[in-house]
Design a protein around this motif. Structure first.
Motif, mmCIF file in Angstrom:
data_model
loop_
_atom_site.group_PDB
_atom_site.id
_atom_site.type_symbol
_atom_site.label_atom_id
_atom_site.label_comp_id
_atom_site.label_asym_id
_atom_site.label_seq_id
_atom_site.Cartn_x
_atom_site.Cartn_y
_atom_site.Cartn_z
ATOM 1 N N PRO A 3 -50.006 4.623 -10.257
ATOM 2 C CA PRO A 3 -50.067 3.930 -11.546
ATOM 3 C C PRO A 3 -51.388 3.169 -11.698
ATOM 4 O O PRO A 3 -52.075 2.881 -10.728
ATOM 5 C CB PRO A 3 -48.887 2.954 -11.481
ATOM 6 N N ALA A 4 -51.735 2.857 -12.920
ATOM 7 C CA ALA A 4 -52.957 2.087 -13.199
ATOM 8 C C ALA A 4 -52.805 0.670 -12.652
ATOM 9 O O ALA A 4 -51.715 0.097 -12.639
ATOM 10 C CB ALA A 4 -53.205 2.053 -14.695
ATOM 11 N N LEU A 5 -53.902 0.096 -12.209
ATOM 12 C CA LEU A 5 -53.890 -1.253 -11.635
ATOM 13 C C LEU A 5 -54.087 -2.304 -12.737
ATOM 14 O O LEU A 5 -54.778 -2.056 -13.721
ATOM 15 C CB LEU A 5 -55.016 -1.397 -10.614
ATOM 16 N N PRO A 6 -53.502 -3.498 -12.527
ATOM 17 C CA PRO A 6 -53.782 -4.584 -13.469
ATOM 18 C C PRO A 6 -55.250 -5.011 -13.335
ATOM 19 O O PRO A 6 -55.882 -4.812 -12.302
ATOM 20 C CB PRO A 6 -52.832 -5.699 -13.052
ATOM 21 N N ASP A 7 -55.786 -5.641 -14.386
ATOM 22 C CA ASP A 7 -57.195 -6.044 -14.407
ATOM 23 C C ASP A 7 -57.553 -6.995 -13.268
ATOM 24 O O ASP A 7 -58.684 -6.996 -12.785
ATOM 25 C CB ASP A 7 -57.539 -6.691 -15.752
ATOM 26 N N SER A 8 -56.617 -7.796 -12.801
ATOM 27 C CA SER A 8 -56.919 -8.763 -11.736
ATOM 28 C C SER A 8 -57.176 -8.071 -10.397
ATOM 29 O O SER A 8 -57.909 -8.596 -9.563
ATOM 30 C CB SER A 8 -55.773 -9.767 -11.607
ATOM 31 N N GLN A 9 -56.583 -6.916 -10.174
ATOM 32 C CA GLN A 9 -56.745 -6.209 -8.901
ATOM 33 C C GLN A 9 -57.866 -5.163 -8.941
ATOM 34 O O GLN A 9 -58.202 -4.579 -7.919
ATOM 35 C CB GLN A 9 -55.435 -5.517 -8.519
ATOM 36 N N ALA A 55 -61.238 -5.596 -6.540
ATOM 37 C CA ALA A 55 -60.946 -5.350 -5.124
ATOM 38 C C ALA A 55 -60.680 -3.870 -4.878
ATOM 39 O O ALA A 55 -61.146 -3.293 -3.886
ATOM 40 C CB ALA A 55 -59.765 -6.191 -4.669
ATOM 41 N N ALA A 56 -59.960 -3.242 -5.780
ATOM 42 C CA ALA A 56 -59.658 -1.816 -5.638
ATOM 43 C C ALA A 56 -60.934 -0.976 -5.748
ATOM 44 O O ALA A 56 -61.105 0.008 -5.020
ATOM 45 C CB ALA A 56 -58.645 -1.383 -6.693
ATOM 46 N N GLN A 57 -61.836 -1.361 -6.653
ATOM 47 C CA GLN A 57 -63.093 -0.621 -6.793
ATOM 48 C C GLN A 57 -63.955 -0.754 -5.540
ATOM 49 O O GLN A 57 -64.590 0.211 -5.103
ATOM 50 C CB GLN A 57 -63.853 -1.109 -8.029
ATOM 51 N N ALA A 58 -63.995 -1.950 -4.951
ATOM 52 C CA ALA A 58 -64.762 -2.148 -3.722
ATOM 53 C C ALA A 58 -64.194 -1.296 -2.588
ATOM 54 O O ALA A 58 -64.943 -0.653 -1.839
ATOM 55 C CB ALA A 58 -64.761 -3.625 -3.336
ATOM 56 N N GLN A 59 -62.861 -1.293 -2.461
ATOM 57 C CA GLN A 59 -62.228 -0.485 -1.421
ATOM 58 C C GLN A 59 -62.459 1.001 -1.687
ATOM 59 O O GLN A 59 -62.717 1.781 -0.766
ATOM 60 C CB GLN A 59 -60.729 -0.781 -1.347
#
Length: 127
Positions: free
Chosen positions: A90-96, A99-103
């Motif tokens: 599923p799509a991630l909320p804007d707050s996460q 961090a998800a892009q860095a990982q």
């Protein structure tokens, strides 16, 4: 067998090539010239050349067909993977998202490195 004498001049480079070829094959230069003229003037020499080209073109065509098939399989595998990944994640909320892009960047860099190592090695999926 009776022979007719011919006198002709060759450029120095061609004369050197003729002498080198004749010495490597251990035949006379006259024999090399005679064989070359017979082959050149033979009525079926063009047919032999055409047949050789045809065989080569057929081989290249088969290789291209095989390559096309492998590219198509690779494209379909990637498309299937992406479709499955998009369905199951599923799509991630804007707050996460940061961090998800860095990982994701770290994981992608590791993936590219692993791919480069695999391409340099002899272990390939197609083999």
């Amino acid at each position: 067998m009776k022979r007719t004498r011919h006198t002709f001049r060759l450029p120095p480079e061609l004369a050197d090539q003729l002498a080198d070829y004749a010495s490597r094959k251990r035949v006379s230069q006259a024999a090399v010239v005679e064989a070359a003229l017979a082959s050149f003037l033979s009525p079926d020499s063009s047919e032999r050349m055409e047949a050789a080209f045809s065989r080569r073109l057929d081989r290249i065509s088969r290789q291209l067909d095989k390559l096309d098939y492998h590219v198509e399989v690779g494209n379909e595998a990637i498309a299937l993977f992406v479709r499955t990944w998009l369905i199951s994640n599923p799509a991630l909320p804007d707050s996460q998202l940061p961090a998800a892009q860095a990982q994701a960047q770290e994981r992608f860099t590791a993936f590219v490195s692993a791919l480069a190592r695999r391409m340099e090695s002899e272990q390939r999926l197609a083999r």
